[in-house]
Design an enzyme around this catalytic site. Sequence first.
Site, PDB file in Angstrom:
ATOM      1  N   LYS A   1      10.050   6.289   0.125  1.00 24.69           N
ATOM      2  CA  LYS A   1      10.451   4.873   0.094  1.00 24.69           C
ATOM      3  C   LYS A   1      11.845   4.690   0.671  1.00 24.69           C
ATOM      4  CE  LYS A   1       6.798   3.244  -2.172  1.00 24.69           C
ATOM      5  NZ  LYS A   1       5.975   2.092  -1.857  1.00 24.69           N
TER       6      LYS A   1
ATOM      7  N   TYR B   1       7.979  11.217  -3.289  1.00 29.78           N
ATOM      8  CA  TYR B   1       7.619   9.793  -3.379  1.00 29.78           C
ATOM      9  C   TYR B   1       8.858   8.913  -3.200  1.00 29.78           C
ATOM     10  CZ  TYR B   1       6.679   5.299  -5.605  1.00 29.78           C
ATOM     11  OH  TYR B   1       6.597   3.958  -5.863  1.00 29.78           O
TER      12      TYR B   1
ATOM     13  N   PHE C   1      11.169  -1.478 -11.145  1.00 30.96           N
ATOM     14  CA  PHE C   1      11.320  -0.432 -12.145  1.00 30.96           C
ATOM     15  C   PHE C   1       9.902  -0.156 -12.681  1.00 30.96           C
ATOM     16  CE2 PHE C   1      15.824   0.903 -12.579  1.00 30.96           C
ATOM     17  CZ  PHE C   1      16.201   0.397 -11.350  1.00 30.96           C
ATOM     18  N   ASN C   2       9.558  -0.400 -13.945  1.00 37.41           N
ATOM     19  CA  ASN C   2       8.188  -0.053 -14.363  1.00 37.41           C
ATOM     20  C   ASN C   2       7.310  -1.292 -14.402  1.00 37.41           C
ATOM     21  OD1 ASN C   2       9.799   2.321 -15.138  1.00 37.41           O
ATOM     22  ND2 ASN C   2       7.821   3.031 -15.895  1.00 37.41           N
TER      23      ASN C   2
ATOM     24  N   ALA D   1       0.834  -1.206   0.000  1.00 34.72           N
ATOM     25  CA  ALA D   1       0.000   0.000   0.000  1.00 34.72           C
ATOM     26  C   ALA D   1       0.866   1.253   0.000  1.00 34.72           C
ATOM     27  CB  ALA D   1      -0.913   0.011   1.229  1.00 34.72           C
TER      28      ALA D   1
HETATM   29  N1  NAD Z   1       3.518   0.415 -10.591  1.00 35.29           N
HETATM   30  C1  NAD Z   1       4.820   0.621 -10.627  1.00 35.29           C
HETATM   31  O1  NAD Z   1       5.436   0.744 -11.694  1.00 35.29           O
HETATM   32  C2  NAD Z   1       5.610   0.683  -9.340  1.00 35.29           C
HETATM   33  C3  NAD Z   1       6.993   0.917  -9.422  1.00 35.29           C
HETATM   34  C4  NAD Z   1       7.724   0.970  -8.238  1.00 35.29           C
HETATM   35  C5  NAD Z   1       7.112   0.750  -7.025  1.00 35.29           C
HETATM   36  N2  NAD Z   1       5.763   0.554  -6.981  1.00 35.29           N
HETATM   37  C6  NAD Z   1       5.152   0.361  -5.672  1.00 35.29           C
HETATM   38  O2  NAD Z   1       4.383  -0.822  -5.716  1.00 35.29           O
HETATM   39  C7  NAD Z   1       3.248  -0.729  -4.877  1.00 35.29           C
HETATM   40  C8  NAD Z   1       2.003  -1.014  -5.659  1.00 35.29           C
HETATM   41  O3  NAD Z   1       1.986  -0.126  -6.783  1.00 35.29           O
HETATM   42  P1  NAD Z   1       0.707   0.051  -7.711  1.00 35.29           P
HETATM   43  O4  NAD Z   1       1.208   0.493  -9.039  1.00 35.29           O
HETATM   44  O5  NAD Z   1      -0.177  -1.134  -7.578  1.00 35.29           O
HETATM   45  O6  NAD Z   1       0.083   1.328  -7.005  1.00 35.29           O
HETATM   46  P2  NAD Z   1      -1.447   1.724  -6.825  1.00 35.29           P
HETATM   47  O7  NAD Z   1      -1.452   3.211  -6.581  1.00 35.29           O
HETATM   48  O8  NAD Z   1      -2.285   1.169  -7.924  1.00 35.29           O
HETATM   49  O9  NAD Z   1      -1.840   0.934  -5.506  1.00 35.29           O
HETATM   50  C9  NAD Z   1      -1.465   1.347  -4.202  1.00 35.29           C
HETATM   51  C10 NAD Z   1      -2.715   1.249  -3.334  1.00 35.29           C
HETATM   52  O10 NAD Z   1      -2.333   1.590  -1.994  1.00 35.29           O
HETATM   53  C11 NAD Z   1      -3.444   2.290  -1.431  1.00 35.29           C
HETATM   54  N3  NAD Z   1      -2.996   3.073  -0.248  1.00 35.29           N
HETATM   55  C12 NAD Z   1      -2.263   4.207  -0.225  1.00 35.29           C
HETATM   56  N4  NAD Z   1      -2.064   4.610   1.050  1.00 35.29           N
HETATM   57  C13 NAD Z   1      -2.706   3.695   1.843  1.00 35.29           C
HETATM   58  C14 NAD Z   1      -2.858   3.557   3.247  1.00 35.29           C
HETATM   59  N5  NAD Z   1      -2.307   4.432   4.096  1.00 35.29           N
HETATM   60  N6  NAD Z   1      -3.557   2.500   3.704  1.00 35.29           N
HETATM   61  C15 NAD Z   1      -4.100   1.601   2.847  1.00 35.29           C
HETATM   62  N7  NAD Z   1      -3.989   1.679   1.520  1.00 35.29           N
HETATM   63  C16 NAD Z   1      -3.293   2.711   1.015  1.00 35.29           C
HETATM   64  C17 NAD Z   1      -3.916   3.169  -2.561  1.00 35.29           C
HETATM   65  O11 NAD Z   1      -5.231   3.619  -2.315  1.00 35.29           O
HETATM   66  C18 NAD Z   1      -3.832   2.215  -3.742  1.00 35.29           C
HETATM   67  O12 NAD Z   1      -5.022   1.478  -3.896  1.00 35.29           O
HETATM   68  C19 NAD Z   1       3.295   0.681  -4.282  1.00 35.29           C
HETATM   69  O13 NAD Z   1       3.916   0.612  -3.022  1.00 35.29           O
HETATM   70  C20 NAD Z   1       4.173   1.444  -5.271  1.00 35.29           C
HETATM   71  O14 NAD Z   1       4.808   2.535  -4.654  1.00 35.29           O
HETATM   72  C21 NAD Z   1       5.002   0.509  -8.108  1.00 35.29           C
END
Ligand code: NAD
Length: 257
Positions: free
Chosen positions: A76, A72, A100-101, A5
């Site tokens: 992390k 952001y 990464f992505n 999350a």
């Molecule tokens: N998608 C990517 O390319 C990518 C890359 C690097 C890291 N990440 C990390 O991977 C994880 C998942 O990414 P994603 O793309 O599915 O993101 P996303 O934004 O689709 O999902 C994250 C979810 O966390 C929820 N959230 C935020 N704060 C919260 C809280 N305090 N309590 C409960 N829920 C909360 C949001 O509402 C959202 O539904 C995240 O931690 C993101 O930072 C993603």
Amino acid sequence: MFHFASLSQVGESMRMPMRYLLDNAANGIRLIDACVRHGVGRFVLSSTAALFNLDSAEPIPEDAPIDPQSAYGDSKWMLERALRWAGQVHGLRFACLRYFNAAGSDPAGRLGEDHRPESHLIPLVIDAALGRRPALDVYGDDYPTEDGTCIRDYVHVSDLASAHLLALEALDRGAVIWNLGNGTGHSVRQVIASVEHVSGLKVPYQVVARRAGDASVLVASSTRAQQAGWQPAHGDLDDIVATAFAWRKAHPNGYGD
Ligand SMILES: NC(=O)c1ccc[n+]([C@@H]2O[C@H](COP(=O)([O-])OP(=O)(O)OC[C@H]3O[C@@H](n4cnc5c(N)ncnc54)[C@H](O)[C@@H]3O)[C@@H](O)[C@H]2O)c1
């Protein structure tokens, strides 16, 4: 504990840095503290390539300099550092997995990508091809890359999932810090070409001004994960795009159906 999350948009974090530091970093540190106090022994963090500020064509290893350029990325990094203290002082076993992505959809068609608002390139390109949104904005074509658009390392979500299982085994042997990507970069124009190839559709797009804070190239060196046995099964961009396209076609309203 698998901690996924998070608020996750770099651009938004530059408009609301305190929100990101509170929701991601402060709340995340409380979560780590609760794990320590209640005997949760293992912690896996979704970390990010946004820790790095390198603009080089070379794949980025885990020990590259950390220099987040956004609230952001910094949120992390604060969690990674908190985990180090929890590991050193309290014996918490932890993994920091720097995606990464993340891209693509479950090949079995059960799960797909549906951010609201959508901010990820592949679903945006697919929706432009399907006529579900106006022409795609491409942020700059004057970067020092072959076709002038930004290059990123797209890694399939199923491959990320398998890396988590390996990390869970590996963290019993010591702290796990892994960069997760395919080690191959693709430009925005190559992603557009891939969507056109996979879908047989034309992608309408226009080049607009650069976006603040975008590095020209971000590609992972995932040697550590590979040494632990990680072998991405969906390294090919067309393969990643095909799974994303199949899910979007089957779920035109995403999870809104
Ligand atoms: N998608 C990517 O390319 C990518 C890359 C690097 C890291 N990440 C990390 O991977 C994880 C998942 O990414 P994603 O793309 O599915 O993101 P996303 O934004 O689709 O999902 C994250 C979810 O966390 C929820 N959230 C935020 N704060 C919260 C809280 N305090 N309590 C409960 N829920 C909360 C949001 O509402 C959202 O539904 C995240 O931690 C993101 O930072 C993603």
